[in-house]
Motif scaffolding. Structure first.
Motif, PDB file in Angstrom:
ATOM      1  N   LEU A  16     126.695   5.150 178.083  1.00 50.57           N
ATOM      2  CA  LEU A  16     127.794   5.027 177.120  1.00 50.57           C
ATOM      3  C   LEU A  16     127.438   4.144 175.930  1.00 50.57           C
ATOM      4  O   LEU A  16     127.933   4.345 174.825  1.00 50.57           O
ATOM      5  N   HIS A  17     126.596   3.155 176.165  1.00 53.80           N
ATOM      6  CA  HIS A  17     126.348   2.127 175.133  1.00 53.80           C
ATOM      7  C   HIS A  17     124.992   1.482 175.400  1.00 53.80           C
ATOM      8  O   HIS A  17     124.636   1.226 176.552  1.00 53.80           O
ATOM      9  N   THR A  18     124.214   1.274 174.324  1.00 52.60           N
ATOM     10  CA  THR A  18     122.900   0.656 174.471  1.00 52.60           C
ATOM     11  C   THR A  18     122.702  -0.441 173.428  1.00 52.60           C
ATOM     12  O   THR A  18     123.400  -0.491 172.407  1.00 52.60           O
ATOM     13  N   TYR A  19     121.769  -1.293 173.725  1.00 48.39           N
ATOM     14  CA  TYR A  19     121.258  -2.241 172.725  1.00 48.39           C
ATOM     15  C   TYR A  19     120.769  -1.448 171.521  1.00 48.39           C
ATOM     16  O   TYR A  19     120.148  -0.400 171.671  1.00 48.39           O
ATOM     17  N   MET A  20     121.100  -1.897 170.300  1.00 40.97           N
ATOM     18  CA  MET A  20     120.703  -1.305 169.019  1.00 40.97           C
ATOM     19  C   MET A  20     121.596  -0.140 168.591  1.00 40.97           C
ATOM     20  O   MET A  20     121.324   0.488 167.546  1.00 40.97           O
ATOM     21  N   ASP A  21     122.676   0.170 169.326  1.00 39.09           N
ATOM     22  CA  ASP A  21     123.554   1.248 168.859  1.00 39.09           C
ATOM     23  C   ASP A  21     124.608   0.672 167.913  1.00 39.09           C
ATOM     24  O   ASP A  21     124.588  -0.503 167.552  1.00 39.09           O
ATOM     25  N   HIS A  22     125.580   1.505 167.499  1.00 39.77           N
ATOM     26  CA  HIS A  22     126.582   1.064 166.528  1.00 39.77           C
ATOM     27  C   HIS A  22     127.530   0.020 167.117  1.00 39.77           C
ATOM     28  O   HIS A  22     128.027  -0.851 166.388  1.00 39.77           O
ATOM     29  N   LEU A  23     127.804   0.106 168.394  1.00 36.98           N
ATOM     30  CA  LEU A  23     128.655  -0.906 169.016  1.00 36.98           C
ATOM     31  C   LEU A  23     127.945  -2.258 169.016  1.00 36.98           C
ATOM     32  O   LEU A  23     128.549  -3.295 168.723  1.00 36.98           O
ATOM     33  N   TRP A  24     126.646  -2.259 169.336  1.00 34.16           N
ATOM     34  CA  TRP A  24     125.864  -3.497 169.242  1.00 34.16           C
ATOM     35  C   TRP A  24     125.840  -4.019 167.805  1.00 34.16           C
ATOM     36  O   TRP A  24     125.988  -5.214 167.565  1.00 34.16           O
ATOM     37  N   ALA A  25     125.693  -3.116 166.830  1.00 29.47           N
ATOM     38  CA  ALA A  25     125.619  -3.518 165.420  1.00 29.47           C
ATOM     39  C   ALA A  25     126.951  -4.063 164.914  1.00 29.47           C
ATOM     40  O   ALA A  25     126.998  -4.727 163.874  1.00 29.47           O
ATOM     41  N   PHE A  26     128.052  -3.817 165.645  1.00 31.31           N
ATOM     42  CA  PHE A  26     129.356  -4.362 165.267  1.00 31.31           C
ATOM     43  C   PHE A  26     129.389  -5.875 165.479  1.00 31.31           C
ATOM     44  O   PHE A  26     130.227  -6.571 164.904  1.00 31.31           O
ATOM     45  N   GLY A  27     128.457  -6.412 166.330  1.00 30.85           N
ATOM     46  CA  GLY A  27     128.390  -7.847 166.598  1.00 30.85           C
ATOM     47  C   GLY A  27     127.397  -8.542 165.698  1.00 30.85           C
ATOM     48  O   GLY A  27     127.129  -8.096 164.573  1.00 30.85           O
ATOM     49  N   ASP A  28     126.814  -9.633 166.185  1.00 31.90           N
ATOM     50  CA  ASP A  28     125.908 -10.425 165.351  1.00 31.90           C
ATOM     51  C   ASP A  28     124.471  -9.905 165.359  1.00 31.90           C
ATOM     52  O   ASP A  28     123.580 -10.505 164.761  1.00 31.90           O
TER      53      ASP A  28
END
Length: 609
Positions: free
Chosen positions: A188-200
């Motif tokens: 569902l979610h990985t390091y370096m995806d858009h959800l990760w990019a939403f953070g710092d």
């Protein structure tokens, strides 16, 4: 979310688009989570992730820190809710189900059952693929116990920091029965995806995994895999004492951080020769950095933030100065604390400094995971705390001005307004605490004007506490600023004086300023008097001696009539300007705590007496 069975390149792109973090987000709303909703969320997380302890839940869902609910639409139109703390999304809700992000799992890696894979596989997961069972590394303990649909995490060998989150396609028992073939985890979610990019956008920490770290050396890799692993894997680094998480790489000595260079130089026989070649300014720069890092590492806690920069210098950095040395920012290349902290913020990303009130800067954030701090060796407490008091010329002890804070006490009239926060009459609060409590009261009671968010509706409690009788029938709403100013205006003003290494002193009313006055003493001769020096921890005798030395005039000490334990300093001539400069520059007393500058002589030639 659809479960895909095809692992082809086209299917990978489809998987990537259907994930929570697979495509760009469109933000629909961003609001602060209310107190009642926080309790509800905490209960849901406790159910969804039973391995989280009550203390960990309180850290993830703090009562007083700002926790945001961000509703977004993913690339394929899926509605996703993010829960964001300290700018990082910690959880996301998809189809009424909560999942942790990698940011959350880096803090608490044991929350989910975890599958381990090889580093090259991570690139494929980031490209949109699901985790296939042939790529799973089975440790000596076997597979984690999961059922179909369970939330699980994915790590790479030698590092327990999760790099992906998904759901089990089949149970662990079925994985064994099919001889580890086919799909294992739907990502569902990985390091370096858009959800990760939403953070710092920080990288995963390195958390040693003793079960799998020896496997890397035992497998025969292809040239492509070796090249990739050389980019992402390094020899394990020793962690700082007490750190659970270590830096993911071991750089060469020439690439070391400032803190690491300092530590290496401390063990280098050439250090003495290098120091001899440095200028006094370079040595002071190094001492300033050393005290700064040591103070952050050993003195400052998260609960202390926001922390006034002046308090940080006086109460923490000075106390971290090694025995036999004296910290003096003016002798460094920075000259000012604000310039030094700006460098620490912009160049090294160690702290974040903001001006929370006009002209007053505070440290609002510290990156304790920064390699400058994590590799720092902190001296034993005796090295800094037991250092003998340094003596300046003529036996005068070095003076550090106190930290003076304006506070407010809850009055009887305002007590009903503060009861929801369990603050009763006489409770002393910081202005920021008052604003926070009033803001929570307004939001919890839904008093924000829906037609104009700049206004707050007047409740019966607000009416009784803040309005005059003549306003009862006329005022039905107040602007936010007016609401805060009225609240502070009806509270008892207090002040706190805090000297380095001493317990703070809190008193009611306004602090008395240092008063500089000019008086005539027969035959038109002038004398300058200074009083209230004791309030700021200044010894009148020391000030008198310093003034004599500065202006080459005689001075005397006299008791202040009607004031116990107070002494007046009197010096010949109109010395207002010289006294003011001494207090401002040498003793570093803020100008707002000194009165009488207007009595300085106006231009022209100085009269000789």
């Amino acid at each position: 979310m659809d479960i895909k069975n095809d692992s082809s390149a086209n299917q990978n792109r489809t998987n990537q688009e259907s994930r929570c973090g697979g495509g760009a987000f469109r933000v629909k709303s961003n609001t602060v989570l209310k107190g009642s909703d926080r309790r509800k969320l905490k209960a849901e997380l406790s159910t969804a992730f039973p391995l989280l302890s009550p203390e960990q839940l309180s850290e993830l869902i703090p009562n007083k820190e700002e926790l945001n609910v961000v509703k977004v639409y993913a690339h394929k139109g899926d509605a996703v809710t993010l829960y964001v703390l300290h700018k990082n999304p910690l959880f996301f809700e998809l189809e009424k189900r909560l999942y942790p992000t990698v940011y959350m799992l880096w803090c608490y890696p044991n929350v989910l059952p975890t599958f381990t894979t090889w580093p090259p596989v991570l690139q494929k997961l980031m490209g949109g693929a699901d985790l296939m069972l042939p790529g799973v590394v089975v440790s000596s303990h076997g597979l984690p116990e999961v059922q179909r649909g369970n939330t699980c995490a994915v790590t790479v060998v030698s590092n327990r920091a999760p790099v992906a989150v998904g759901t089990a396609v089949i149970s662990s028992a079925e994985m064994c029965s099919v001889d580890m073939k086919g799909r294992g985890v739907s990502i569902l979610h990985t390091y370096m995806d858009h959800l990760w990019a939403f953070g710092d956008k920080s990288g995963p920490p390195s958390i040693p995994d003793t079960d799998s770290e020896g496997l890397v050396a035992n497998i025969e890799k292809s040239d492509e895999e070796e090249e990739l692993e050389n980019d992402v894997e390094h020899e394990p680094c020793p962690s700082a004492a007490g750190d659970q998480i270590t830096d993911p790489s071991c750089p060469r000595i020439e690439d070391l951080s400032l803190a690491e260079k300092e530590d290496h130089q401390g063990h280098d026989e050439e250090e003495t020769n290098q120091d001899k070649q440095k200028s006094p300014q370079e040595l002071m720069d190094a001492l300033l950095l050393q005290c700064f890092l040591h103070a952050l590492k050993s003195k400052v806690k998260k609960a202390d933030l926001p922390l006034l920069t002046s308090t940080f210098l006086r109460n923490h950095m000075f106390s971290c100065c090694p025995s036999g040395k004296q910290l003096d920012i003016k002798k460094s290349s920075y000259k000012k604390l604000s310039k030094f902290l700006q460098t620490m913020q912009q160049q090294y990303k160690l702290v974040q400094v903001k001006e929370l009130s006009k002209g007053v800067e505070s440290i609002v954030e510290v990156d304790w995971k920064n390699r400058e701090l994590r590799y720092l060796h902190v001296p034993e407490e005796a090295d800094v705390e037991e250092a003998p008091v340094q003596v300046e010329r003529d036996g005068e002890k070095p003076y550090h001005p106190p930290e003076i804070t304006t506070l407010y006490s809850v009055s009887a009239r305002l007590e009903p307004l503060f009861l929801e926060a369990n603050k009763r009459k006489g409770t002393v609060l910081q202005p920021s605490d008052v604003r926070s409590i009033i803001t929570d009261y307004v939001k919890n009671n839904e008093l924000v004007d829906e037609n104009n968010k700049n206004y707050v509706l007047i409740s019966p409690t607000l009416c009784d506490c803040l309005l005059d009788k003549s306003e009862y029938q006329e005022v039905d709403a107040l602007k936010w600023d007016d609401l805060f100013s009225r609240t502070l205006g009806r509270m008892q003003e207090c002040y706190k004086v805090e000297f380095p290494g001493q317990a703070p002193i809190t008193k009611k009313g306004h602090i008395e300023p240092i008063d500089i006055a000019v008086a005539s003493r027969g035959s038109n001769k002038k004398v300058t008097t200074i009083k209230n020096l004791e309030v700021y921890g200044l010894d009148p005798t020391d000030v008198s001696v310093a003034l004599q030395r500065k202006v080459q005039a005689s001075s005397v000490l006299q008791p202040v009539p009607g004031a116990k334990d107070k002494v007046l300093v009197q010096i010949q001539g109109n010395q207002v300007q010289q006294v003011g400069n001494l207090l401002l520059e040498h003793y570093q007393i803020p100008r707002k705590y000194i009165q009488g500058f207007e009595k300085a002589p106006k231009g022209g030639k100085k009269k000789q007496h």
